[in-house]
Write a protein that holds these residues in place. Structure first.
Motif, mmCIF file in Angstrom:
data_model
loop_
_atom_site.group_PDB
_atom_site.id
_atom_site.type_symbol
_atom_site.label_atom_id
_atom_site.label_comp_id
_atom_site.label_asym_id
_atom_site.label_seq_id
_atom_site.Cartn_x
_atom_site.Cartn_y
_atom_site.Cartn_z
ATOM 1 N N VAL A 84 0.833 -1.203 0.000
ATOM 2 C CA VAL A 84 0.000 0.000 0.000
ATOM 3 C C VAL A 84 0.873 1.261 0.000
ATOM 4 C CG1 VAL A 84 -1.715 1.331 1.294
ATOM 5 C CG2 VAL A 84 -1.965 -1.145 1.075
ATOM 6 N N SER A 85 1.971 1.228 0.731
ATOM 7 C CA SER A 85 2.894 2.374 0.744
ATOM 8 C C SER A 85 3.482 2.617 -0.634
ATOM 9 C CB SER A 85 4.022 2.136 1.759
ATOM 10 O OG SER A 85 3.521 2.126 3.076
ATOM 11 N N ARG A 86 3.838 1.519 -1.320
ATOM 12 C CA ARG A 86 4.400 1.644 -2.671
ATOM 13 C C ARG A 86 3.349 2.178 -3.641
ATOM 14 N NH1 ARG A 86 8.610 -0.725 -5.738
ATOM 15 N NH2 ARG A 86 8.667 0.486 -7.673
ATOM 16 N N ALA A 87 2.129 1.677 -3.532
ATOM 17 C CA ALA A 87 1.058 2.147 -4.408
ATOM 18 C C ALA A 87 0.767 3.616 -4.163
ATOM 19 C CB ALA A 87 -0.204 1.311 -4.181
ATOM 20 N N ARG A 88 0.737 4.021 -2.876
ATOM 21 C CA ARG A 88 0.486 5.424 -2.534
ATOM 22 C C ARG A 88 1.583 6.319 -3.098
ATOM 23 N NH1 ARG A 88 1.017 5.024 2.551
ATOM 24 N NH2 ARG A 88 -1.141 4.395 2.963
ATOM 25 N N ALA A 89 2.825 5.880 -2.973
ATOM 26 C CA ALA A 89 3.949 6.664 -3.480
ATOM 27 C C ALA A 89 3.891 6.794 -4.998
ATOM 28 C CB ALA A 89 5.270 6.019 -3.058
ATOM 29 N N THR A 90 3.523 5.716 -5.672
ATOM 30 C CA THR A 90 3.440 5.742 -7.134
ATOM 31 C C THR A 90 2.335 6.680 -7.606
ATOM 32 O OG1 THR A 90 4.290 3.488 -7.310
ATOM 33 C CG2 THR A 90 3.025 4.328 -9.182
ATOM 34 N N ILE A 91 1.189 6.625 -6.939
ATOM 35 C CA ILE A 91 0.091 7.511 -7.309
ATOM 36 C C ILE A 91 0.452 8.963 -7.003
ATOM 37 C CG2 ILE A 91 -2.288 8.123 -6.689
ATOM 38 C CD1 ILE A 91 -2.879 5.124 -6.544
ATOM 39 N N ASN A 92 1.199 9.192 -5.936
ATOM 40 C CA ASN A 92 1.689 10.550 -5.644
ATOM 41 C C ASN A 92 2.630 11.035 -6.740
ATOM 42 O OD1 ASN A 92 0.284 10.940 -3.253
ATOM 43 N ND2 ASN A 92 1.954 10.202 -1.958
ATOM 44 N N GLU A 93 3.463 10.122 -7.253
ATOM 45 C CA GLU A 93 4.367 10.485 -8.347
ATOM 46 C C GLU A 93 3.567 10.913 -9.574
ATOM 47 O OE1 GLU A 93 6.777 7.056 -8.964
ATOM 48 O OE2 GLU A 93 7.884 7.287 -7.084
ATOM 49 N N LEU A 94 2.482 10.205 -9.841
ATOM 50 C CA LEU A 94 1.611 10.581 -10.947
ATOM 51 C C LEU A 94 1.011 11.963 -10.704
ATOM 52 C CD1 LEU A 94 -0.108 10.040 -13.493
ATOM 53 C CD2 LEU A 94 -1.731 8.810 -12.027
ATOM 54 N N ALA A 95 0.531 12.201 -9.486
ATOM 55 C CA ALA A 95 -0.068 13.495 -9.167
ATOM 56 C C ALA A 95 0.934 14.630 -9.288
ATOM 57 C CB ALA A 95 -0.637 13.461 -7.744
ATOM 58 N N ASN A 96 2.199 14.337 -9.044
ATOM 59 C CA ASN A 96 3.230 15.372 -9.044
ATOM 60 C C ASN A 96 3.946 15.538 -10.380
ATOM 61 O OD1 ASN A 96 2.820 16.095 -6.328
ATOM 62 N ND2 ASN A 96 4.151 14.454 -5.610
ATOM 63 N N LEU A 97 3.507 14.827 -11.417
ATOM 64 C CA LEU A 97 4.089 15.073 -12.733
ATOM 65 C C LEU A 97 3.926 16.553 -13.070
ATOM 66 C CD1 LEU A 97 2.991 12.017 -14.932
ATOM 67 C CD2 LEU A 97 5.319 12.663 -14.308
ATOM 68 N N PRO A 98 4.931 17.172 -13.662
ATOM 69 C CA PRO A 98 4.872 18.619 -13.889
ATOM 70 C C PRO A 98 3.972 19.045 -15.037
ATOM 71 C CG PRO A 98 6.918 17.734 -14.744
ATOM 72 C CD PRO A 98 6.238 16.611 -14.022
ATOM 73 N N VAL A 99 3.481 18.099 -15.824
ATOM 74 C CA VAL A 99 2.629 18.427 -16.970
ATOM 75 C C VAL A 99 1.189 18.028 -16.679
ATOM 76 C CG1 VAL A 99 4.523 18.187 -18.611
ATOM 77 C CG2 VAL A 99 3.106 16.192 -18.061
ATOM 78 N N PRO A 100 0.231 18.563 -17.439
ATOM 79 C CA PRO A 100 -1.169 18.176 -17.240
ATOM 80 C C PRO A 100 -1.378 16.676 -17.448
ATOM 81 C CG PRO A 100 -1.039 20.155 -18.596
ATOM 82 C CD PRO A 100 0.360 19.639 -18.443
ATOM 83 N N THR A 101 -2.237 16.101 -16.618
ATOM 84 C CA THR A 101 -2.576 14.680 -16.726
ATOM 85 C C THR A 101 -4.093 14.533 -16.808
ATOM 86 O OG1 THR A 101 -2.527 14.482 -14.311
ATOM 87 C CG2 THR A 101 -0.520 13.876 -15.506
ATOM 88 N N ILE A 102 -4.535 13.607 -17.651
ATOM 89 C CA ILE A 102 -5.968 13.392 -17.858
ATOM 90 C C ILE A 102 -6.268 11.904 -17.713
ATOM 91 C CG2 ILE A 102 -7.931 13.712 -19.403
ATOM 92 C CD1 ILE A 102 -6.212 15.740 -20.969
ATOM 93 N N ALA A 103 -7.260 11.574 -16.899
ATOM 94 C CA ALA A 103 -7.715 10.185 -16.771
ATOM 95 C C ALA A 103 -8.917 9.983 -17.667
ATOM 96 C CB ALA A 103 -8.072 9.869 -15.325
#
Length: 265
Positions: A84-103
């Motif tokens: 769960v810690s690894r998944a949370r960190a990975t999703i945080n990395e996605l949130a912190n990408l410097p460019v716009p992200t769209i799901a």
């Protein structure tokens, strides 16, 4: 790239598509998939050619079913915490990408699947899509950012209601409560949300790359502080655009009545 996550150019320079493709498990988040996601997102952090990232599923009718419960059942409790810690960190990395992200949510997004989508800047969904943080049904809570990002997206009281009830909403209701930005009728190919996400991404491409990055930074940081501090953050971010070649190019293009040719410099 390893099976499970396939970054690809979608025929438009600057737009990168990350496609979940774990069809046998409804794109459930396994250890290996989270690892691959982390590698994919990490590779995009410093790539100046990337202007927008679209996150989608390549499996019809499903975005992400959440955690891989079959794999989870075989884990020791200590392994669960680590995962769960690894998944949370990975999703945080996605949130912190410097460019716009769209799901692009063309199917079901439950638990960790919805947490993935919540980490994106913008969410687009088909009207038939199903979304929910359903963890309380399993006697756990959202552990990859859901308890924090959902209330920041739709408000505290409604977020509590959805998490406490483990309710699943469709695309129309998700739009009405502000969970997604756009809802579209599903097409025969099952990729209506993806097509709408690409159209949005193309709207972003003509803008100055540096401006887009610092605008996202200003918004993200400003939302976590009081207004006075937020305005100071905006001022500091604006200052980063002043010495850029792109700013001068924008002025010249306006004067010469032509489209600007930005280089991210």
């Amino acid at each position: 790239w390893c099976p499970g996550l396939h970054p690809e150019q979608c025929g438009q320079q600057g737009i990168v598509v990350l496609g979940l493709n774990r069809s046998h498990a409804k794109n459930a988040l396994s250890k290996n998939l989270v690892k691959m996601m982390s590698k994919a997102v990490d590779s995009l952090k410093s790539d100046k050619k990337v202007r927008t990232v679209v996150f989608r599923s390549e499996v019809p009718g499903i975005f992400c079913a959440g955690a891989d419960l079959k794999e989870r059942a075989k884990m020791h409790s200590s392994e669960v915490s680590s995962f769960v810690s690894r998944a949370r960190a990975t999703i945080n990395e996605l949130a912190n990408l410097p460019v716009p992200t769209i799901a692009a949510i063309d199917g079901t997004a439950l638990g960790g699947g919805l947490e993935l989508a919540l980490a994106c800047d913008i969410r687009v969904a088909a009207s038939s899509a199903k979304m929910g943080l359903v963890e309380t049904k399993l006697a756990i809570i959202p552990g990859a950012g859901g308890t924090q990002r959902l209330p920041r997206t739709i408000g505290v009281s409604l977020a509590k209601e959805l998490i406490f009830s483990a309710r699943i909403v469709d695309g129309e209701e998700a739009k009405s409560i502000g969970l997604i930005s756009h809802v579209v009728e599903q097409n025969e190919a099952g990729d209506a949300a993806y097509r709408r996400a690409l159209a949005l991404a193309r709207e972003f491409l003509p803008q100055g790359p540096v401006a887009m990055r610092v605008a996202k930074l200003a918004i993200n940081q400003g939302m976590e502080v009081d207004l006075v501090t937020g305005l100071a953050i905006e001022e500091a971010c604006y200052a980063q655009t002043i010495p850029t070649k792109d700013r001068i190019e924008g002025l010249l293009a306006f004067k010469e009545k032509r489209p600007p040719r930005y280089k991210g410099e």
